[in-house]
Design an enzyme around this catalytic site. Structure first.
Site, PDB file in Angstrom:
ATOM      1  N   HIS A  51       0.653  -1.274  -0.126  1.00 16.51           N
ATOM      2  CA  HIS A  51       0.051   0.087   0.150  1.00 16.51           C
ATOM      3  C   HIS A  51       0.856   1.262  -0.156  1.00 16.51           C
ATOM      4  O   HIS A  51       0.927   2.201  -0.888  1.00 16.51           O
ATOM      5  CB  HIS A  51      -1.207  -0.092   1.193  1.00 16.51           C
ATOM      6  CG  HIS A  51      -1.651  -1.033   1.519  1.00 16.51           C
ATOM      7  ND1 HIS A  51      -2.745  -1.362   0.538  1.00 16.51           N
ATOM      8  CD2 HIS A  51      -1.741  -2.314   2.353  1.00 16.51           C
ATOM      9  CE1 HIS A  51      -3.344  -2.459   1.003  1.00 16.51           C
ATOM     10  NE2 HIS A  51      -2.645  -3.020   1.961  1.00 16.51           N
TER      11      HIS A  51
HETATM   12  O1  RIB Z   1      -5.163  -0.174   4.604  1.00 17.33           O
HETATM   13  C1  RIB Z   1      -3.879  -0.102   4.489  1.00 17.33           C
HETATM   14  C2  RIB Z   1      -3.104   1.085   5.344  1.00 17.33           C
HETATM   15  O2  RIB Z   1      -3.415   0.755   6.705  1.00 17.33           O
HETATM   16  C3  RIB Z   1      -1.580   0.875   5.009  1.00 17.33           C
HETATM   17  O3  RIB Z   1      -1.423   2.484   5.195  1.00 17.33           O
HETATM   18  C4  RIB Z   1      -1.407   0.452   6.031  1.00 17.33           C
HETATM   19  O4  RIB Z   1      -0.085   0.768   6.780  1.00 17.33           O
HETATM   20  C5  RIB Z   1      -2.211   0.749   7.427  1.00 17.33           C
HETATM   21  O5  RIB Z   1      -1.842   1.808   7.762  1.00 17.33           O
END
Ligand code: RIB
Ligand code: CA
Length: 314
Positions: free
Chosen positions: A242
């Protein structure tokens, strides 16, 4: 894109850690002014340590780290140890940091760093719950006009990951997200629809490890642990990486594609924390965010591997 001055607001977290390392591997494109940390994946007491662990791993203890909010604006804190482990950086055993936190609250640091530089020259890269960012916008009324942009990992056009409707970062602090999405600051949103296209497959993980050295070993351990939850949940060949999407876009925007859309944040009911993305502009509202939906995953990982390899030379 010209070299950008950024503040990286995060909740490390393995994917946040890779985002930090990628930013450090892109000195020509990114001037990392500071890291601000927030409660999210794990409590603030850990995120404020984890950010410094990663900086010291890369030999960059010079980057200032400021601790921010320990809980969301309204809702109680919900964390994600089930994904990231009890430390937030499970998968790598990293020494306790020797570098102290910088004095002062992250919210004040964000305000000072932005207001002390020319207008529209500082970007906030936000990859955790938006509590720090929202409070900075509220505390300094001129901040919204002064910021260049906010590039964030959060939300989704379609399905959520912490509830059927909501993505974790937005869900943890939907009221903060509402402030940010109504702020008028130019926004670039990397939601789950695009981050789920960059999966840490075994082959890609091996290529990252082949860089060799302590950074590569730590990256391998972190991502090998990070993979397990999402590979099982989604029956996928790897977990979505992500947070580094935000940094990769700042380095090479051609990796991604999306469009300007109106985005609203659900603040109540069973879908609380959902980003309501009007992709087809059915309501004829003005767009407030560029929502990313496509990525060249192979080029993304080639960039990531090449830039992390530079850190071995430190
Ligand atoms: O949903 C994914 C996000 O939530 C990413 O930023 C992960 O690190 C968590 O913070
Ligand atoms: Ca994060």
């Amino acid at each position: 894109m010209a070299r950008q001055a950024i503040i990286l607001d995060c909740d490390p977290g393995q994917d946040d850690a890779i985002a930090i390392l990628l930013a450090l591997g892109a000195p020509e494109e990114i001037e990392l002014l500071a890291i601000t940390v927030v409660a999210g994946n794990v409590p603030l007491g850990l995120t404020r340590v984890n950010a410094r662990k990663i900086l010291e791993l890369a030999g960059r203890a010079d980057v200032p780290v400021y601790a921010g909010c320990e809980r969301p604006l309204v809702r109680p804190l919900e964390t994600a140890e089930h994904v990231h482990g009890e430390t937030g950086l499970n998968g790598a055993v990293l020494p306790e940091p020797t570098t102290p936190l910088r004095d002062g609250h992250a919210v004040d640091a964000i305000i000072e760093l932005v207001m002390s530089r020319p207008p529209r020259t500082v970007t906030i890269a936000a990859v955790g719950p938006l509590t720090n960012v929202a409070l900075a916008i509220r505390k300094e009324p001129h901040l919204s006009q002064r910021l260049r942009q906010i590039v964030l990992m959060g939300g989704a056009i379609e399905l959520g990951n912490i509830t059927p409707a909501a993505e974790f970062n937005i869900y943890v602090d939907p009221h903060a997200a509402d402030i940010v999405f109504r702020s008028g600051v130019p926004l670039v949103m990397f939601g789950l629809d695009v981050t789920h296209q960059v999966l840490v497959t075994g082959e890609r993980l091996a290529q990252l490890r082949a860089n060799g050295g302590r950074v590569a070993e730590a990256v391998h351990g972190l991502l090998d642990f990070f993979n397990r939850f999402d590979m099982e949940r989604y029956d996928a060949p790897g977990a979505p990486l992500h947070d580094p999407c935000v940094i990769a876009w700042l380095i090479d925007p051609t990796l991604f594609a999306g469009k300007d859309c109106p985005v609203e944040i659900e603040l109540e009911g069973r879908s609380i924390g959902r980003t309501l993305v009007d992709w087809w502009n059915t309501d004829r509202h003005p767009a407030n965010a560029t929502v990313m939906r496509e990525v060249d995953a192979d080029r993304f990982f080639t960039l990531l591997t090449e830039r992390l390899a530079r850190l071995q030379a430190l």
